[in-house]
Write an enzyme that holds these catalytic residues in place. Structure first.
Site, PDB file in Angstrom:
ATOM      1  N   ARG A  58     -29.816  37.922 -30.068  1.00 54.71           N
ATOM      2  CA  ARG A  58     -30.609  38.296 -31.239  1.00 54.71           C
ATOM      3  C   ARG A  58     -32.013  37.707 -31.182  1.00 54.71           C
ATOM      4  O   ARG A  58     -32.991  38.365 -31.514  1.00 54.71           O
ATOM      5  CB  ARG A  58     -29.887  37.875 -32.530  1.00 54.71           C
ATOM      6  CG  ARG A  58     -28.731  38.790 -32.822  1.00 54.71           C
ATOM      7  CD  ARG A  58     -27.936  38.411 -34.065  1.00 54.71           C
ATOM      8  NE  ARG A  58     -26.913  39.439 -34.279  1.00 54.71           N
ATOM      9  CZ  ARG A  58     -26.022  39.436 -35.268  1.00 54.71           C
ATOM     10  NH1 ARG A  58     -26.018  38.452 -36.142  1.00 54.71           N
ATOM     11  NH2 ARG A  58     -25.142  40.421 -35.381  1.00 54.71           N
ATOM     12  N   TYR A 108     -29.869  47.627 -32.043  1.00 53.60           N
ATOM     13  CA  TYR A 108     -28.864  46.951 -31.194  1.00 53.60           C
ATOM     14  C   TYR A 108     -28.822  45.437 -31.434  1.00 53.60           C
ATOM     15  O   TYR A 108     -29.730  44.876 -31.981  1.00 53.60           O
ATOM     16  CB  TYR A 108     -28.967  47.358 -29.730  1.00 53.60           C
ATOM     17  CG  TYR A 108     -30.174  47.033 -28.882  1.00 53.60           C
ATOM     18  CD1 TYR A 108     -31.133  46.113 -29.217  1.00 53.60           C
ATOM     19  CD2 TYR A 108     -30.294  47.685 -27.645  1.00 53.60           C
ATOM     20  CE1 TYR A 108     -32.199  45.842 -28.374  1.00 53.60           C
ATOM     21  CE2 TYR A 108     -31.361  47.410 -26.793  1.00 53.60           C
ATOM     22  CZ  TYR A 108     -32.309  46.490 -27.160  1.00 53.60           C
ATOM     23  OH  TYR A 108     -33.341  46.214 -26.331  1.00 53.60           O
ATOM     24  N   GLU A 109     -27.712  44.858 -31.071  1.00 53.58           N
ATOM     25  CA  GLU A 109     -27.414  43.442 -31.379  1.00 53.58           C
ATOM     26  C   GLU A 109     -27.420  43.163 -32.875  1.00 53.58           C
ATOM     27  O   GLU A 109     -27.746  42.057 -33.315  1.00 53.58           O
ATOM     28  CB  GLU A 109     -28.393  42.498 -30.655  1.00 53.58           C
ATOM     29  CG  GLU A 109     -28.472  42.677 -29.156  1.00 53.58           C
ATOM     30  CD  GLU A 109     -27.152  42.433 -28.435  1.00 53.58           C
ATOM     31  OE1 GLU A 109     -26.280  41.754 -28.988  1.00 53.58           O
ATOM     32  OE2 GLU A 109     -26.988  42.948 -27.304  1.00 53.58           O
ATOM     33  N   GLY A 110     -27.022  44.152 -33.675  1.00 59.58           N
ATOM     34  CA  GLY A 110     -26.946  43.960 -35.120  1.00 59.58           C
ATOM     35  C   GLY A 110     -28.126  44.584 -35.831  1.00 59.58           C
ATOM     36  O   GLY A 110     -29.250  44.116 -35.707  1.00 59.58           O
TER      37      GLY A 110
END
Lengths: 596, 596
Positions: A297, A438-440
């Site tokens: 993140r 992406y990645e949350g």
């Protein structure tokens, strides 16, 4: 379009905001003073400008392809990756015991910005590999670490993260991929993973997949998810490569952007089961995953700044060259470079101020993480850790949304030329759009900010940050000039709005969760703007000192102007965010889902 | 992804905000009552849903191509255009004397929204052709009108607008294409035009190019530009087609979006000169061009709403289907459709409120233009014209920026799936990005708003609009309920900020032009938000009456909620815009152009 690394701004941040001198006092960072930082960054800049950046546009035109089950990367990628690995750039931050350089995260983050500015698709391979390295280093067995980490850090192999399944994206409780325990303690893996970045490629001879799956008989939901390591090619006892494992790329996605980065559907176990090794303990996979997710993140936040910087450089170059229209003040009889038109300047300042604010946030967060990992005092470690954890959703959420805005402004500065693919502006715009996803997603980051980062400690960390900001305001009050006064007013306005919101979130979060979460993204935006504006204010104080000494006039005056722009144009939104959050939930939720 | 025309909202706007009843009292519009409107819109909806919408994704995958100097459009386009023309959709608003239906602009705008939602690339051909028709009808000779207009209105031929050259985009004073007067009164044209939408295609047997060029010996700058008509195939005295003219598509652009719409580089006169006919008088070309540009600017604003509507429908459908994550209020034990998550609802409300606000603006502006053209009272005509002219930069500038924001939110609602081209969300995002650029960028619109629409009349039109808004506030004050109160507060706040800005712009516009123009786009945004919010407030009043009668509960309650959302979440930004404009110019202009 060439890329020139913003070395001066990176080093300014590292020295004056991130406080590299203090980091160099920590155990293991003794050699990481400003000279080391400058030398590493200069070499990194040269490499990325010359070797990596030129592959960006060609990779977009000729994406990775899947032919007969094998991914072929874009022209030039293979050789560039080899050079990159051989020069040691994969190991900047990794521990020396596995062949890394063991440098502070502040230096790693600067290097990461440069490679991502040069080529987001190229940089992604290392970004995911870093996550795998972090997880293996943290929870892998001694044998695993010995066998795999050197090769991952050196770039002989790469690592991937396999989380998503068609029905399980943000919601990993729905993971169905299954693992069957074997008598020898290994597992057989079966199932499908999607959206796997560099799930297959031809850059290295082996790929180490870290994946989430459910052991037969495990509990339902997130408490039944374990983490496994599944090598593409099995590794024999002596470390040499053996047979091909039962995991394959079934297809590649046709994406809006980052086209040179292959995004694969991965099939596990179609021919009897993929051999895999449990990482850590069974059913603790999600916990481990969050460790690698946290590092990813941060890295995706860096990508937001990186792509924005590349777009900004292109916009400045075009605006300086393109002649069109007479100045509104009549200061020239004929047409002038469009950078002389006030609205073009406004766009360039929006880009610049947002980038510099986010870059400062990244550098300061990186320093906090370095302190949190290494400071001798447990209290300091804990405070720095809390600060870093609070910033993380802002970095992932706010800096990536910023990347989308800034790449869009670059198109606007270009006018019609921005819409033509050959210009290159469109690619940055397309590439950037994945970053808040992406990645949350941004909403997931905002949930994290509300729940784990604000409600859980009763707003203590948030208030501690506000108290630091108040100190900066007091320092600004000692300075002369319109800029310091304007920045102080903007900060005070934004800080008060933030404190009102924090109080509301803490008070109502558990009683009226729908209302509070309806304002979660505006809260994230408010917090992101406040922190970025605060760090630019700190930069203004430093710049003011330089100017008082008569040093480095052009750069420092620009720093002052940029901080002032941010306060007057971005922090000015704080009241609106506050209003939306405190008074806008009813209208968000008024229409029933079935009536849309 | 299917498209379902928002007939109910369009008719609500036409009836209650645009006041179709009053328009039907105007000369020539006697048959244009609400039954006619409903019948036309229903038929138009059916046609666009069934025939045009299905070609949208395929056109993106298989763009127009140029082979041996001839443009071949995407599969299915040719037949669809034929059907569209034969059904009379090209002529909805055009005068009956040339074969059009002569319906009010409010009905034309609704039809235009539908075809643009169905397929932006397809609709563009007619959009440009309409501009050529308008210019020919206004300033073409009687002979030209007789020869060309019937065929353009029927769609037997199409028209184009040829303005841009490599060095002359927003700044048409730099046009270099030249015209040489011939002894027979015709001209020979020489030069290169770029970014020519549907500059060549295979939809019709002829194309009528309207172009700007400079007659040999004409004055420098904008006062030496004339408008010419250059047919692709020469038209003989009896109206039949003769020889191919010396104008050709030299290449097509590779664009970010609207790929099924061929964007050509046009070469004039490579083989001795293209035969052209002067339109109107020499050196008045720019004046005529603004007439067709005005109609095109309105139409591009419609495109902003149209693409946003299509994206919104897709977002609602996906959010209603996609199951992911447990509700934050614990109201379900398992995962639910994401539309139940507060932040997804916030995104859908952002999309919905902005679309409905902009749609209301388009409809009300269209009615004003209808009144300005046909009302028997000259005073009314003048007032309506001033109102329409004030709204035009907001329509082009604000509604198109909205289209970009809303298509981006659609991607965000889709998460990772939004980034995959097959989903279709990416296409709307790519297509929308041209809208704030072509037919005058947002900055050009903002300059128009500041200079011609605000400073020129000393702010009179702006203040007249504010006075109307104040009346709406007074009406809201008579209503019960939290929504009416919240909307009234939001409007009052925004109106006051607007009036402060108008006063500043009028006062400082000529003395401190750089400072005022530095805030031009924020001013446009503030004005756009205020007008959209005001019209939604008027919609709330109408909906409140329906609800008092117990009629149409679900639709009218949603209207109230949408107006309230807009006030609480969008109008809340007014103070920030005001601050940026009044206090932010110094920091916009602080860094010298060469120091970026």
């Amino acid at each position: 379009m060439t890329y020139v690394a913003p070395l001066k701004d990176l080093l300014f941040n590292i020295e004056h905001l991130a406080g590299l001198d203090e980091l160099a006092r920590l155990d293991g960072f003794e050699d990481a003073g400003i000279e080391t930082a400058a030398a590493v960054l200069e070499e990194c800049a040269r490499f990325n400008e010359e070797v990596i950046a030129p592959l960006n546009a060609s990779g977009d035109r000729e994406p990775a392809t899947l032919v007969d089950g094998v991914v072929k990367t874009s022209p030039g990628m293979r050789q560039a990756f080899r050079q990159y690995a051989e020069a040691g750039w994969l190991g900047v931050q990794h521990p020396p015991e596995y062949g890394g350089q063991g440098l502070p995260k502040v230096i790693g983050a600067a290097c990461s910005e440069m490679v991502n500015s040069a080529n987001l698709s190229f940089a992604l391979c290392a970004l995911l590999s870093d996550g795998a390295i972090a997880a293996l280093a943290a929870v892998g067995s001694e044998a695993m670490r010995q066998t795999y980490l050197h090769k991952l850090v050196s770039g002989q192999w790469t690592g991937t993260m396999n989380l998503t399944e068609p029905q399980a994206g943000s919601d990993l409780s729905l993971v169905r991929t299954r693992a069957e325990r074997q008598q020898d303690g290994t597992y057989k893996l079966f199932g499908t993973k999607i959206f796997i970045t560099y799930g297959d490629h031809d850059l290295t001879e082996n790929i180490v997949h870290l994946m989430l799956a459910r052991v037969a008989g495990a509990p339902e939901g997130i408490k039944g998810i374990s983490m496994f390591m599944v090598p593409k090619v099995l590794v024999q006892a002596d470390g040499s490569l053996g047979e091909r494992n039962d995991v394959r790329a079934a297809s590649l996605e046709h994406k809006l952007g980052i086209k040179a980065s292959p995004t694969a559907v991965m099939q596990y176990g179609d021919h009897g089961g993929a051999a895999g090794y449990l990482i850590g303990e069974e059913n603790r996979g999600l916990e481990y995953m969050f460790q690698m997710m946290n590092s990813a993140r941060f890295a995706v936040g860096v990508q937001g700044v990186a792509i924005a910087e590349r777009a900004y450089q292109q916009a400045v170059a075009y605006a300086s060259e393109r002649v069109q229209g007479r100045p509104v003040d009549g200061s020239a009889a004929g047409s002038v470079a469009i950078i002389r038109h006030p609205d073009v300047r406004r766009m360039l300042m929006e880009m610049r101020a947002r980038i510099e604010g986010c870059r400062a946030m990244l550098q300061v967060a990186a320093a906090a993480d370095d302190q949190a990992c290494r400071h001798p005092d447990a209290g300091v470690r804990q405070a720095q850790h809390a600060f870093y954890e609070f910033l993380l959703p802002l970095i992932k959420g706010y800096c990536t949304e910023m990347g989308v805005q800034v790449t869009s402004l670059n198109i606007q500065v270009h006018g019609g030329m921005g819409f033509i693919e050959e210009t290159g502006a469109a690619q940055y715009y397309r590439d950037a759009r994945i970053l808040p996803i992406y990645e949350g997603t941004t909403a997931i980051q905002a949930n994290d900010l509300v729940g784990r980062k604000t409600i859980r400690d009763g707003g203590a960390t948030a208030r501690a940050i506000a108290a630091q900001i108040e100190q900066t305001e007091a320092q600004l009050a000692q300075r002369d000039g319109a800029a310091a006064a304007s920045v102080r007013a903007g900060l005070a306005h934004s800080r008060q709005a933030f404190l009102d919101v924090v109080e509301y979130v803490v008070r109502e979060g558990t009683q009226a969760p729908n209302a509070v979460y309806a304002g979660s993204v505006p809260y994230l935006t408010l917090a992101g703007e406040l922190v970025a504006g605060w760090l630019l204010a700190r930069a203004l104080l430093v710049a003011d000192d330089y100017l008082a000494r008569g040093e480095d006039k052009a750069f420092m005056e620009a720093k002052v102007a940029t901080a002032r722009f941010f306060a007057e144009h971005v922090l000015a939104q704080a009241g609106a965010h506050r209003h939306r959050i405190l008074h806008g939930a009813d209208s968000v939720l008024a229409i029933a889902p079935e009536l849309f």
